[in-house]
Design a protein around this motif. Structure first.
Motif, mmCIF file in Angstrom:
data_model
loop_
_atom_site.group_PDB
_atom_site.id
_atom_site.type_symbol
_atom_site.label_atom_id
_atom_site.label_comp_id
_atom_site.label_asym_id
_atom_site.label_seq_id
_atom_site.Cartn_x
_atom_site.Cartn_y
_atom_site.Cartn_z
ATOM 1 N N GLN A 19 98.099 7.224 -61.746
ATOM 2 C CA GLN A 19 98.748 6.218 -62.591
ATOM 3 C C GLN A 19 97.689 5.493 -63.395
ATOM 4 N N GLN B 192 104.244 -1.406 -60.313
ATOM 5 C CA GLN B 192 103.560 -2.376 -61.153
ATOM 6 C C GLN B 192 102.172 -1.827 -61.451
ATOM 7 N N PHE C 177 98.224 -2.908 -63.272
ATOM 8 C CA PHE C 177 97.323 -3.898 -63.861
ATOM 9 C C PHE C 177 96.491 -3.270 -64.977
ATOM 10 N N TYR D 241 96.864 -12.984 -65.528
ATOM 11 C CA TYR D 241 96.214 -13.683 -64.431
ATOM 12 C C TYR D 241 94.786 -14.029 -64.812
ATOM 13 N N ALA E 17 90.973 -16.178 -55.664
ATOM 14 C CA ALA E 17 92.175 -15.379 -55.854
ATOM 15 C C ALA E 17 92.655 -15.524 -57.300
ATOM 16 N N PRO E 18 93.332 -14.531 -57.824
ATOM 17 C CA PRO E 18 93.900 -14.636 -59.173
ATOM 18 C C PRO E 18 94.895 -15.790 -59.262
ATOM 19 N N TYR F 266 93.441 -10.585 -66.331
ATOM 20 C CA TYR F 266 94.119 -9.328 -66.083
ATOM 21 C C TYR F 266 95.572 -9.421 -66.549
ATOM 22 N N SER G 162 102.747 -10.005 -67.147
ATOM 23 C CA SER G 162 102.113 -11.222 -66.620
ATOM 24 C C SER G 162 100.628 -11.206 -66.934
ATOM 25 N N GLN H 63 91.084 -15.076 -63.124
ATOM 26 C CA GLN H 63 90.351 -15.020 -61.866
ATOM 27 C C GLN H 63 88.919 -15.487 -62.054
ATOM 28 N N GLY I 254 92.632 -3.173 -66.774
ATOM 29 C CA GLY I 254 91.314 -3.084 -66.169
ATOM 30 C C GLY I 254 90.557 -4.401 -66.105
#
Lengths: 110, 116
Positions: free
Chosen positions: A1, A99, A101, A38, A45-46, A89, A36, A40, A103
């Protein structure tokens, strides 16, 4: 994926605006409004910054905004501040119930 | 307040299994799912799968199919993630996160080190 495609790095000076892109396919970003973003910081944590393409959670600065056109989503940060320096991200729902993400993009505030 | 508290760091040998727990509090546990995301040292975020107490079978990323199991204990509001046949490249910080359409609250992360 395959992951979603983000630039490895972006930079900007305090007060400027920057945009981070996130390119997927018609199986994820292009066909679903479940993108979404995020933030970090190192060793942390994100933190959710944008959900469902354009929505900001309570407590997130309105300097952060999201958008989408076709298979590409974007995160824009206006009025850059030193504390915005972090990794960012994107993520998207993908057909089939999974889901994915991006890179990640390292934001440097000059 | 919403909290997700994960179990402590683990050191495992190649071929072993690890089981990480994620205990939720401060919200109606059965109304949200839990996603698991890992991050190898110096690398990006990788989605592993999602489970919930209300939606039925978990969804796993294809990469982990057959090697991961996510289970839910509603009596203690705890979700477990078990990863089997560990390899050295499974060394990572493993995060759980509350999830509905996005991951809005995250656990503190659990470092799993796989080393011979």
């Amino acid at each position: 994926q395959s992951a979603l495609t983000q630039p490895a790095s972006v930079s900007g000076s305090p007060g400027q605006s920057i945009t981070i892109s996130c390119t997927g396919t018609s199986n994820d970003v292009g066909d679903y409004n479940y993108v979404s973003w995020y933030q970090q910081h190192p060793g942390k944590a994100p933190k959710l910054m944008i959900y469902e393409v354009t929505n900001r959670p309570s407590g997130v600065s309105n300097r952060f905004s999201g958008s989408k056109s076709g298979n590409t989503a974007s995160l824009t940060i206006s009025g850059l501040q030193a504390e915005d320096e972090a990794d960012y991200y994107c993520s998207s729902y993908r057909r089939g119930g999974t889901q994915v993400f991006g890179g990640g993009t390292r934001l440097t505030v000059l | 307040q919403v909290q997700l508290v994960q179990s402590g760091a683990e050191v495992k040998s190649p071929g072993a299994s690890v089981k990480v727990s994620c205990k939720s509090s401060g919200y109606a546990f059965t109304t949200y799912g839990i996603s698991w995301v890992r991050q190898a040292p110096g690398q990006g975020l990788e989605w592993m799968g999602w489970t919930s107490a209300y939606y039925g079978d978990p969804n796993y990323a294809q990469k982990f199919q057959g090697r991961v199991t996510m289970t839910t204990d509603t009596s203690t509001s705890t979700v477990y993630m078990e990863l089997r046949s560990l390899r050295t490249d499974d060394t990572a910080v493993y995060y759980c996160a509350r999830d509905r359409s996005s991951s809005d609250y995250w656990g503190q992360g659990t470092l799993v080190t796989v080393s011979s």
